[in-house]
Write a protein that holds these residues in place. Structure first.
Motif, short mmCIF file in Angstrom:
data_model
loop_
_atom_site.label_atom_id
_atom_site.label_comp_id
_atom_site.label_asym_id
_atom_site.label_seq_id
_atom_site.Cartn_x
_atom_site.Cartn_y
_atom_site.Cartn_z
N GLU A 601 0.80 -1.21 0.00
CA GLU A 601 0.00 0.00 0.00
C GLU A 601 0.84 1.27 0.00
O GLU A 601 0.29 2.37 -0.11
CB GLU A 601 -0.93 0.01 1.23
CG GLU A 601 -1.84 -1.19 1.33
CD GLU A 601 -2.77 -1.30 0.13
OE1 GLU A 601 -3.25 -0.24 -0.34
OE2 GLU A 601 -3.02 -2.42 -0.34
N ASN A 602 2.16 1.14 0.17
CA ASN A 602 3.00 2.33 0.33
C ASN A 602 4.27 2.26 -0.51
O ASN A 602 5.34 2.68 -0.06
CB ASN A 602 3.37 2.50 1.81
CG ASN A 602 2.18 2.84 2.67
OD1 ASN A 602 1.54 3.87 2.51
ND2 ASN A 602 1.86 1.94 3.60
N LYS A 603 4.16 1.75 -1.71
CA LYS A 603 5.35 1.68 -2.56
C LYS A 603 5.87 3.07 -2.92
O LYS A 603 7.07 3.29 -3.01
CB LYS A 603 5.02 0.93 -3.86
CG LYS A 603 4.58 -0.52 -3.67
CD LYS A 603 5.72 -1.39 -3.20
CE LYS A 603 5.29 -2.85 -3.17
NZ LYS A 603 6.35 -3.71 -2.59
N GLY A 605 6.60 7.17 -2.78
CA GLY A 605 6.90 8.29 -1.91
C GLY A 605 7.13 9.52 -2.76
O GLY A 605 7.69 9.43 -3.85
N ASP A 679 2.00 -2.30 5.65
CA ASP A 679 1.92 -0.83 5.68
C ASP A 679 3.29 -0.17 5.76
O ASP A 679 3.38 1.06 5.92
CB ASP A 679 1.08 -0.39 6.88
CG ASP A 679 -0.36 -0.85 6.78
OD1 ASP A 679 -0.91 -0.84 5.66
OD2 ASP A 679 -0.94 -1.26 7.81
N LYS A 681 6.48 1.82 4.99
CA LYS A 681 6.60 2.90 4.02
C LYS A 681 7.93 3.63 4.17
O LYS A 681 8.76 3.29 5.01
CB LYS A 681 5.45 3.90 4.19
CG LYS A 681 5.39 4.56 5.54
CD LYS A 681 4.18 5.48 5.65
CE LYS A 681 4.07 6.14 7.02
NZ LYS A 681 2.88 7.02 7.10
N TRP A 682 8.10 4.66 3.35
CA TRP A 682 9.35 5.41 3.27
C TRP A 682 9.67 6.11 4.59
O TRP A 682 8.79 6.66 5.25
CB TRP A 682 9.27 6.46 2.17
CG TRP A 682 9.29 5.90 0.78
CD1 TRP A 682 8.22 5.43 0.07
CD2 TRP A 682 10.43 5.77 -0.06
NE1 TRP A 682 8.63 5.01 -1.16
CE2 TRP A 682 9.98 5.22 -1.28
CE3 TRP A 682 11.77 6.08 0.08
CZ2 TRP A 682 10.83 4.96 -2.34
CZ3 TRP A 682 12.62 5.83 -0.97
CH2 TRP A 682 12.15 5.27 -2.17
N ASP A 714 8.83 8.73 10.47
CA ASP A 714 8.52 7.36 10.01
C ASP A 714 9.77 6.51 9.98
O ASP A 714 10.08 5.83 8.98
CB ASP A 714 7.85 7.40 8.63
CG ASP A 714 6.54 8.15 8.63
OD1 ASP A 714 5.80 8.04 9.63
OD2 ASP A 714 6.24 8.86 7.65
N ASN A 733 7.34 1.68 10.93
CA ASN A 733 7.64 3.11 10.87
C ASN A 733 7.19 3.77 12.17
O ASN A 733 5.99 3.84 12.45
CB ASN A 733 6.94 3.78 9.70
CG ASN A 733 7.36 3.22 8.36
OD1 ASN A 733 6.69 2.38 7.78
ND2 ASN A 733 8.48 3.71 7.87
#
Length: 1006
Positions: A601-603, A605, A679, A681-682, A714, A733
């Motif tokens: 869901e968070n590829k 950024g 979930d 993410k960056w 994060d 994160n």
């Protein structure tokens, strides 16, 4: 008749000779008398008088200087040239003719401001740069007698901290730009060479570097988005130039030694330590030597013949570095090629390193609108390190009592007769660790320019790295003897291949109006993929040494480990740069990245940035201030991302388990240690940067002051989980970190004459790092977010700290020990700081947080030139750093004062000499709380580099048909002042020591 003709010939020859001599004398006389007084005034381009301008008659030593009003007077002849020089102004020559009074106008030399600086996907004039970019001159880097580019950067740029990773041959340093921004997500800057991300900065031959820039703020980094949160190092390699072929050689040869900043116990001192240790475990009563020492040790004590293990293990290293390059070009084709050979023999005996690097850069103009180019680099290296860590450890900790050799000349396994002290020379001879690496970079690009101002570049690259490592401990090594005469070792194969394809569009325009409006647009689409594979086999109990590690098939057990991963990145970039009349600047950029390492869901950024700049000195209210010739204000704000984690950590993983079912081995899988996190993410770092650039008195004094604040949110953290979940950790994160600092660079031209120049530079950097938030938990209900004590992370403190009891002295006889918070202590034990004296107990709350990182770092650079002689030196300092030294307390490291192992000499407590600051020796047990004595001040001042060179004068070069010939001698790491007891204040004593290097070299081109 014939005789008369001959006489006539001789008569005529004599006549012409006399006539020529007379004319020569007359000409010289006329020339002397042609000397005349030339007067005049020197002004700048605003017609202001210029005092202190150097004036010299070209080709002579006759010279003068303008007075306060810019006036001068000098003797010269018709046909002479007067050369006018002044710092920050262009050198001007005036031919003396019939005029005896002249006015000379010196123009500002904008070379420094017009210097081209490489930035992300383009270049800019230095005067137009409004982000935080530092350029490091390659000629300054290669003055350092090292093969590590990271070490060459030490002290060359504000905000860049270089620390020793490993001092061994062919090693690399750690580079940190503006502090640590991440806890688990990596803190290494990305290195890009000719538009291609490379694995290590030393994948590039230093002699091939044409320019090196360090991008430090988000406005400069954001265009690289992914992996740019820890800074970007841009390297541009040399290219061929139009003209005749130029061949250049740069070679050096030298020696390496080490400086030791500690003493170990001599034979007599160790013998006394052992007596005291046995006394401490025998109710304070000395025992006879016969009860303490073995027969071998006692013989050494009685004869005074002791072993100097350092002398046996550490010697003088050598270095050979040879580089040959060829540059050529025509109107349509240019070629640059180079070959470098490096050979290092380390200060630890039997350690060595060899590397060969080859490069070929080609540019081909197909038409006015089409160009293609090729950048290739090939590198092969091999190294040998015979169990260096254990060898160095044992050179310090092995008892100096005993004998090295048996009567037959073979190495004695136990020199002193005790199992705790094995002969380190055995591993030096009977172990090896061989590594072979190959690194290839191929970069092909194409430029299409169909109309003015527009360019499309297709940039493609492939980088591959292959490594093979073999280590073997023979049947006669220490581990081989311990296992009953069986060898062991491992063999590993690794490879990594990375592809990159970039489509880069740029458009520049001044709107064809008054050329005051300048716009530069950049758009980039990039795709990168990396594949990594590794295979390692560990072999135990190999029966013989005939084949070494290649005899692993005969091993009793072989344990294979196979791993691999694949990661990819897709990016879109846009940037707009606008300036009005080179006075007002605005830059806006944005980059979107998608990385495969994050959750489904968070590829993606997105990382935007903006910067503004103002050349204040061009305003009318400043332009009249004669002292100021450059004044610029810069501001930037933006974000960059961090993806420096291993792939697949957002996914479920499985671990192999073997089972026996019905007497048959079968394999199965169980869930791995990490709980999946879709979930994930960056990690994002956002930086505000403000800076002032100032140039005074025609740039005779220049300075840059920068302030920055970076917040990283994060954070990619390995969060510990409740064991009841079935998983140990989860990559997630959480939290926030702040880095805030100030950087100052100051450069002054102390003397600037044609034949004599002195430049002095100062660099100061201070970074404050602290954790703002972690998990957001308050389980104890005190209204304050909880710390993570287990990992040593504390809110409001830096990432790297120590959390220990603080020693404040040694308990003395007669002291009321029973009433303290250490009631079980005895005289000679370590006394600890008591935060709450009234509670009477020692608990976790009495521990103290100590920062590891330095308070500030600085460098002093001095460069001098006198005619053909050049001299340079720099002194670096790190202040406020604290480092743990296990050699002050560890049993294995010889710091436990038990008289079993040798170690770093300390002033220990005895009843007769209670002034010692270390506890009483005891053979039976380590002194209590001795670990509290392990923290030492690792601040240092180092004479980093000294170089002296001589360049042949131009008239001699032309006679020899050469363009350049320079001889030089360089010393690096010559001495270090520090309180940290080790070979280097940045490493523990058992780690490969940082060498003192002195080399002599030759630079020649034709």
């Amino acid at each position: 008749m014939k005789k008369n003709n001959q006489c006539d010939v001789f008569f005529k020859a004599g006549y012409y000779f006399k006539l020529s001599l007379f004319l020569l004398i007359l000409t010289a006389f006329c020339n002397v008398n042609a000397q005349q007084k030339i007067t005049g005034t020197v002004v700048d381009n605003s017609n202001m008088p210029m005092p202190g301008v150097n004036i010299i008659v070209k080709g002579t030593t006759t010279g003068t200087m303008t007075d306060f009003d810019g006036n001068f007077s000098i003797e010269a002849s018709n046909g002479d040239s007067l050369v006018f020089t002044y710092v920050g102004m262009k050198t001007t020559s005036v031919l003396v003719q019939d005029k005896t009074k002249i006015v000379v106008i010196l123009e500002t030399d904008n070379e420094l401001l017009d210097e081209v600086v490489v930035v992300g996907y383009g270049t800019q004039k230095k005067s137009d740069v409004i982000s935080s970019v530092t350029s490091v001159k390659p000629e300054d880097m290669v003055k350092v007698a090292t093969t590590d580019i990271g070490e060459m950067l030490r002290g060359k740029a504000a905000g860049v901290q270089v620390t020793l990773s490993d001092g061994g041959p062919g090693s690399s340093s750690n580079i940190l730009i503006r502090g640590k921004n991440s806890i688990n997500g990596g803190n290494n800057p990305i290195v890009i060479a000719d538009g291609v991300p490379i694995g290590d900065i030393n994948d590039i031959n230093p002699n091939d570097i044409a320019s090196l820039e360090i991008l430090k703020d988000a406005a400069a980094q954001a265009i690289y988005g992914a992996r740019a949160s820890n800074g970007v190092i841009l390297i541009t390699t040399k290219r061929g130039k139009e003209g005749k072929i130029t061949v250049s050689y740069n070679g050096s040869s030298g020696v390496q030694t080490i400086n030791r900043n500690f003493d170990i116990y001599s034979g007599d001192e160790f013998a006394q330590l052992k007596r005291e240790a046995f006394r401490g475990s025998n109710l304070g009563v000395y025992q006879p030597d016969e009860a303490i020492f073995s027969a071998l040790e006692l013989a050494s004590v009685q004869s005074g013949e002791y072993i100097d293990w350092e002398k046996e293990i550490i010697g003088t290293g050598t270095t050979q570095n040879h580089n040959l390059s060829i540059s050529s070009g025509t109107e349509n084709t240019s070629v640059y090629t180079s070959l470098n050979y490096l050979n290092l023999k380390g200060v630890v005996k039997n350690s060595d390193y060899n590397k060969v690097t080859a490069r070929l850069n080609v540019d081909q103009k197909i038409s006015d609108w089409l160009k293609i180019g090729l950048n290739t680099s090939f590198q092969f290296s091999n190294e040998n390190r015979p169990n260096v860590s254990n060898v160095l450890l044992n050179s310090i900790t092995t008892s100096p009592l005993g004998k090295i050799y048996n009567d037959d000349g073979s190495l004695r396994y136990l020199p002193g007769g005790f199992e705790e002290n094995k002969n380190p020379l055995i591993d030096l001879a009977e172990t090896n660790s061989l590594g072979e690496n190959r690194n290839d970079i191929i970069n092909v690009f194409m430029d299409i320019s169909p109309f003015k101002g527009f360019n499309y570049r297709l940039n493609t690259s492939r980088r591959s790295w292959n490594g093979k490592a073999r280590s073997y401990n023979s049947t006669k090594s220490i581990s081989g003897i311990s296992s009953g005469g069986l060898g062991n070792g491992s063999i590993q194969f690794q490879d990594n291949v990375e592809w990159q394809i970039e489509n880069i569009l740029t458009y520049k325009t001044d709107f064809s109006s008054d050329a005051k409006h300048n716009l530069n647009l950049t758009a980039v689409h990039s795709v990168t993929e990396s594949k990594y594979n590794s295979y390692i086999n560990i072999a135990d109990n190999i029966p013989n040494d005939i084949l070494g590690i290649y005899g692993l098939e005969a091993a009793e057990t072989n344990t294979p480990f196979i791993s691999g991963n694949r990661r990819g990145l897709v990016s879109f970039v846009a940037r707009a740069e606008y300036d009005f009349s080179s006075e007002y600047y605005v830059t806006v950029s944005g980059r979107a990245d998608a990385s495969t390492v994050f959750g489904s869901e968070n590829k993606w950024g997105f990382f935007p940035a903006a910067a503004i700049g103002w050349n204040v000195h061009k305003e009318s209210f400043i332009s009249d201030v004669e002292a100021i010739n450059n004044l610029k204000l810069r501001f930037s704000y933006g974000s960059v991302g961090n993806e420096a984690i291993a792939p697949y950590q957002s996914l479920s993983s499985a671990t192999q388990r073997d089972y026996i079912i019905n007497g048959v081995k079968v394999s199965g899988y169980v869930p791995g240690d990490f709980l999946p996190n879709p979930d994930l993410k960056w990690e994002t770092s956002t930086t505000f940067n403000t800076a002032l650039d100032l140039g005074l008195w025609k740039n005779r004094l220049t300075t840059t002051v920068e302030f920055y604040n970076t917040r990283t949110k994060d954070l990619l953290i390995d969060q510990a989980l409740n064991a009841g979940l079935g998983y140990k950790r989860k990559k997630t994160n959480l939290g926030e970190i702040e880095n805030q600092g100030i950087e100052v660079s100051l450069n002054g031209a102390i003397v600037r004459k044609e034949d004599f120049k002195i430049n002095l530079g100062l660099i100061f950097s201070k970074n404050d790092n602290k954790i703002i938030s972690l998990y957001g938990l308050d389980e104890d209900g005190d209204g304050i977010e909880d710390d993570d004590v287990g990992n040593g992370w504390f809110i409001g403190q830096p990432i790297d700290v120590y959390y220990r009891y603080k020693p404040i002295g040694i308990f003395q006889e007669g002291e009321d020990i029973i009433s303290t918070h250490q009631p079980n202590a005895v005289p000679g034990d370590v006394k600890l700081y008591d935060r709450y004296p009234d509670d009477g107990i020692l608990n976790a709350e009495d521990r103290v947080i100590t920062q590891r990182g330095p308070d500030w770092i600085g460098t002093l650079n001095l460069d001098m030139e006198y005619k053909e002689i050049d001299f340079s030196t720099n002194i670096t300092t790190v202040q406020g750093a604290i480092k743990d030294n296990p050699f002050l307390y560890g049993y294995t490291e010889g710091g436990s004062l038990r008289g079993i192992k040798n170690g770093i000499k300390q002033y220990y407590w005895t009843p007769e000499d209670p002034g010692g600051d270390f506890p009483r020796p005891n053979e039976a047990n380590d002194p209590t709380q001795l670990i509290s004595k392990g923290l030492q001040d690792a601040s240092y001042i180092r004479l980093q580099n000294v170089t002296l060179g001589y360049t042949l004068p131009k008239d001699m070069l032309s006679t020899l048909g050469l363009n350049k010939l320079r001889l030089y001698v360089t010393g690096s790491n010559l001495f270090t002042i520090t309180d940290f007891e080790s070979y280097s204040p940045e490493k523990n004593p058992n780690e490969y020591p940082e060498a003192v290097s002195v080399v002599m070299g030759l630079q020649v081109s034709f």
